[in-house]
Structures are given as structure tokens and as C-alpha cells.
Design a protein around this motif. Structure first.
Motif, PDB file in Angstrom:
ATOM      1  N   ARG A  51      -2.822  -5.200  10.000  1.00 19.87           N
ATOM      2  CA  ARG A  51      -3.665  -6.364   9.723  1.00 19.87           C
ATOM      3  C   ARG A  51      -5.146  -6.017   9.824  1.00 19.87           C
ATOM      4  O   ARG A  51      -5.955  -6.549   9.072  1.00 19.87           O
ATOM      5  CB  ARG A  51      -3.311  -7.505  10.674  1.00 19.87           C
ATOM      6  CG  ARG A  51      -1.991  -8.144  10.331  1.00 19.87           C
ATOM      7  CD  ARG A  51      -1.628  -9.237  11.299  1.00 19.87           C
ATOM      8  NE  ARG A  51      -0.364  -9.857  10.916  1.00 19.87           N
ATOM      9  CZ  ARG A  51       0.348 -10.620  11.716  1.00 19.87           C
ATOM     10  NH1 ARG A  51      -0.068 -10.891  12.946  1.00 19.87           N
ATOM     11  NH2 ARG A  51       1.478 -11.137  11.293  1.00 19.87           N
ATOM     12  N   ARG A  52      -5.508  -5.147  10.756  1.00 22.95           N
ATOM     13  CA  ARG A  52      -6.903  -4.719  10.858  1.00 22.95           C
ATOM     14  C   ARG A  52      -7.292  -3.830   9.677  1.00 22.95           C
ATOM     15  O   ARG A  52      -8.404  -3.906   9.173  1.00 22.95           O
ATOM     16  CB  ARG A  52      -7.157  -3.988  12.176  1.00 22.95           C
ATOM     17  CG  ARG A  52      -7.311  -4.929  13.354  1.00 22.95           C
ATOM     18  CD  ARG A  52      -7.871  -4.228  14.576  1.00 22.95           C
ATOM     19  NE  ARG A  52      -7.157  -3.015  14.961  1.00 22.95           N
ATOM     20  CZ  ARG A  52      -6.127  -2.972  15.796  1.00 22.95           C
ATOM     21  NH1 ARG A  52      -5.647  -4.070  16.328  1.00 22.95           N
ATOM     22  NH2 ARG A  52      -5.559  -1.827  16.095  1.00 22.95           N
ATOM     23  N   ARG A  53      -6.367  -2.994   9.256  1.00 24.24           N
ATOM     24  CA  ARG A  53      -6.667  -2.092   8.138  1.00 24.24           C
ATOM     25  C   ARG A  53      -6.765  -2.834   6.813  1.00 24.24           C
ATOM     26  O   ARG A  53      -7.559  -2.466   5.949  1.00 24.24           O
ATOM     27  CB  ARG A  53      -5.586  -1.015   8.044  1.00 24.24           C
ATOM     28  CG  ARG A  53      -5.862  -0.018   6.964  1.00 24.24           C
ATOM     29  CD  ARG A  53      -5.034   1.214   7.065  1.00 24.24           C
ATOM     30  NE  ARG A  53      -5.425   2.140   6.020  1.00 24.24           N
ATOM     31  CZ  ARG A  53      -4.719   3.182   5.659  1.00 24.24           C
ATOM     32  NH1 ARG A  53      -3.604   3.469   6.295  1.00 24.24           N
ATOM     33  NH2 ARG A  53      -5.125   3.969   4.690  1.00 24.24           N
ATOM     34  N   PHE A  54      -5.954  -3.880   6.659  1.00 26.22           N
ATOM     35  CA  PHE A  54      -5.931  -4.652   5.417  1.00 26.22           C
ATOM     36  C   PHE A  54      -6.150  -6.133   5.738  1.00 26.22           C
ATOM     37  O   PHE A  54      -5.209  -6.930   5.722  1.00 26.22           O
ATOM     38  CB  PHE A  54      -4.590  -4.466   4.695  1.00 26.22           C
ATOM     39  CG  PHE A  54      -4.263  -3.036   4.396  1.00 26.22           C
ATOM     40  CD1 PHE A  54      -4.931  -2.342   3.395  1.00 26.22           C
ATOM     41  CD2 PHE A  54      -3.294  -2.355   5.121  1.00 26.22           C
ATOM     42  CE1 PHE A  54      -4.640  -1.018   3.117  1.00 26.22           C
ATOM     43  CE2 PHE A  54      -2.986  -1.038   4.854  1.00 26.22           C
ATOM     44  CZ  PHE A  54      -3.661  -0.355   3.843  1.00 26.22           C
ATOM     45  N   PRO A  55      -7.393  -6.527   6.035  1.00 25.72           N
ATOM     46  CA  PRO A  55      -7.645  -7.907   6.458  1.00 25.72           C
ATOM     47  C   PRO A  55      -7.348  -8.953   5.384  1.00 25.72           C
ATOM     48  O   PRO A  55      -7.125 -10.120   5.714  1.00 25.72           O
ATOM     49  CB  PRO A  55      -9.120  -7.899   6.846  1.00 25.72           C
ATOM     50  CG  PRO A  55      -9.703  -6.706   6.190  1.00 25.72           C
ATOM     51  CD  PRO A  55      -8.592  -5.711   6.040  1.00 25.72           C
ATOM     52  N   SER A  56      -7.320  -8.557   4.119  1.00 27.53           N
ATOM     53  CA  SER A  56      -7.027  -9.527   3.057  1.00 27.53           C
ATOM     54  C   SER A  56      -5.530  -9.727   2.848  1.00 27.53           C
ATOM     55  O   SER A  56      -5.112 -10.561   2.043  1.00 27.53           O
ATOM     56  CB  SER A  56      -7.669  -9.092   1.738  1.00 27.53           C
ATOM     57  OG  SER A  56      -7.079  -7.881   1.291  1.00 27.53           O
ATOM     58  N   ALA A  57      -4.713  -8.957   3.561  1.00 25.41           N
ATOM     59  CA  ALA A  57      -3.256  -9.053   3.411  1.00 25.41           C
ATOM     60  C   ALA A  57      -2.637  -9.783   4.599  1.00 25.41           C
ATOM     61  O   ALA A  57      -3.128  -9.707   5.714  1.00 25.41           O
ATOM     62  CB  ALA A  57      -2.649  -7.652   3.298  1.00 25.41           C
ATOM     63  N   VAL A  79      -0.314  -9.620  -0.566  1.00 22.82           N
ATOM     64  CA  VAL A  79      -1.603  -8.977  -0.823  1.00 22.82           C
ATOM     65  C   VAL A  79      -2.321  -9.695  -1.955  1.00 22.82           C
ATOM     66  O   VAL A  79      -1.744  -9.915  -3.024  1.00 22.82           O
ATOM     67  CB  VAL A  79      -1.401  -7.490  -1.203  1.00 22.82           C
ATOM     68  CG1 VAL A  79      -2.728  -6.781  -1.375  1.00 22.82           C
ATOM     69  CG2 VAL A  79      -0.536  -6.778  -0.176  1.00 22.82           C
ATOM     70  N   ARG A  80      -3.577 -10.043  -1.696  1.00 26.80           N
ATOM     71  CA  ARG A  80      -4.390 -10.667  -2.745  1.00 26.80           C
ATOM     72  C   ARG A  80      -5.037  -9.568  -3.564  1.00 26.80           C
ATOM     73  O   ARG A  80      -5.770  -8.721  -3.047  1.00 26.80           O
ATOM     74  CB  ARG A  80      -5.451 -11.557  -2.147  1.00 26.80           C
ATOM     75  CG  ARG A  80      -6.213 -12.302  -3.212  1.00 26.80           C
ATOM     76  CD  ARG A  80      -6.977 -13.463  -2.610  1.00 26.80           C
ATOM     77  NE  ARG A  80      -7.719 -14.177  -3.610  1.00 26.80           N
ATOM     78  CZ  ARG A  80      -7.253 -15.177  -4.324  1.00 26.80           C
ATOM     79  NH1 ARG A  80      -6.021 -15.589  -4.132  1.00 26.80           N
ATOM     80  NH2 ARG A  80      -7.989 -15.774  -5.218  1.00 26.80           N
ATOM     81  N   ALA A  81      -4.739  -9.575  -4.856  1.00 32.17           N
ATOM     82  CA  ALA A  81      -5.285  -8.588  -5.788  1.00 32.17           C
ATOM     83  C   ALA A  81      -5.971  -9.349  -6.919  1.00 32.17           C
ATOM     84  O   ALA A  81      -5.313  -9.844  -7.829  1.00 32.17           O
ATOM     85  CB  ALA A  81      -4.182  -7.692  -6.325  1.00 32.17           C
ATOM     86  N   GLY A  82      -7.272  -9.495  -6.812  1.00 35.75           N
ATOM     87  CA  GLY A  82      -8.008 -10.265  -7.809  1.00 35.75           C
ATOM     88  C   GLY A  82      -7.682 -11.739  -7.681  1.00 35.75           C
ATOM     89  O   GLY A  82      -7.829 -12.327  -6.616  1.00 35.75           O
ATOM     90  N   ASP A  83      -7.170 -12.311  -8.770  1.00 41.26           N
ATOM     91  CA  ASP A  83      -6.844 -13.742  -8.766  1.00 41.26           C
ATOM     92  C   ASP A  83      -5.351 -14.003  -8.570  1.00 41.26           C
ATOM     93  O   ASP A  83      -4.873 -15.101  -8.824  1.00 41.26           O
ATOM     94  CB  ASP A  83      -7.335 -14.398 -10.057  1.00 41.26           C
ATOM     95  CG  ASP A  83      -6.676 -13.817 -11.291  1.00 41.26           C
ATOM     96  OD1 ASP A  83      -6.044 -12.745 -11.187  1.00 41.26           O
ATOM     97  OD2 ASP A  83      -6.778 -14.431 -12.369  1.00 41.26           O
ATOM     98  N   ARG A  84      -4.625 -13.012  -8.118  1.00 40.16           N
ATOM     99  CA  ARG A  84      -3.178 -13.187  -7.910  1.00 40.16           C
ATOM    100  C   ARG A  84      -2.761 -12.655  -6.550  1.00 40.16           C
ATOM    101  O   ARG A  84      -3.482 -11.899  -5.913  1.00 40.16           O
ATOM    102  CB  ARG A  84      -2.389 -12.491  -9.017  1.00 40.16           C
ATOM    103  CG  ARG A  84      -2.565 -10.996  -9.021  1.00 40.16           C
ATOM    104  CD  ARG A  84      -1.912 -10.312 -10.238  1.00 40.16           C
ATOM    105  NE  ARG A  84      -2.207  -8.905 -10.240  1.00 40.16           N
ATOM    106  CZ  ARG A  84      -1.414  -7.973  -9.751  1.00 40.16           C
ATOM    107  NH1 ARG A  84      -0.249  -8.283  -9.242  1.00 40.16           N
ATOM    108  NH2 ARG A  84      -1.763  -6.712  -9.777  1.00 40.16           N
TER     109      ARG A  84
END
Length: 73
Positions: free
Chosen positions: A26-32, A47-52
Motif C-alpha cells: 500500500r505504501r509502494r502503490f498508494p493509488s491502489a 489499480v487506477r490506470a488513467g480513467d479506469r
């Protein structure tokens, strides 16, 4: 009191190792959004990738890390 078991008779893994590993991811990938599924016995991330959003899973944290990186690239 006994631990919960899966249909196949295995005890789902729980405890400090899972909590620590989840925290690192979670620290490494805060957007996930990252979690371990105790009954699927797999690591998961939304995982948020752009608008999806993409749902990925893997049998271990290293493979999940690779999957998240691929989605984000």
C-alpha cells in the motif's frame, strides 16, 4: 476455538506477515487498493490506470507487484 478452514481443509493464512506485506504494498502503490484474500489465498489489487480501474490478482506479493506495475505503465 479452532481456526476457520477452507473447503479443501486448509487453514487460511492470517497474521502479521500478511499485514506487514499489505502495508508495504500500500505504501509502494498508494493509488491502489491492496488486500490478501484468505479464502482465495491470492493477493489482489484494484489499480487506477488513467480513467479506469483494473482488478489484478497474483499468487504472491512479488507477482502482484509486477501486475500493478504493468497496469500503471
Amino acid at each position: 476455538m479452532t481456526a476457520a478452514t477452507l473447503v479443501d481443509g486448509l487453514t487460511p493464512p492470517v497474521g502479521g506477515d500478511i499485514i506487514a506485506t499489505t502495508s508495504i504494498l500500500r505504501r509502494r502503490f498508494p493509488s491502489a487498493v491492496v488486500w490478501f484474500g484468505p479464502f482465495t489465498r491470492r493477493w489482489w489489487a484494484m489499480v487506477r490506470a488513467g480513467d479506469r480501474w483494473c482488478l489484478v490478482d497474483a499468487p504472491d506479493p512479488d507477482e502482484l507487484t509486477g501486475s500493478i506495475i504493468r497496469v500503471l505503465s
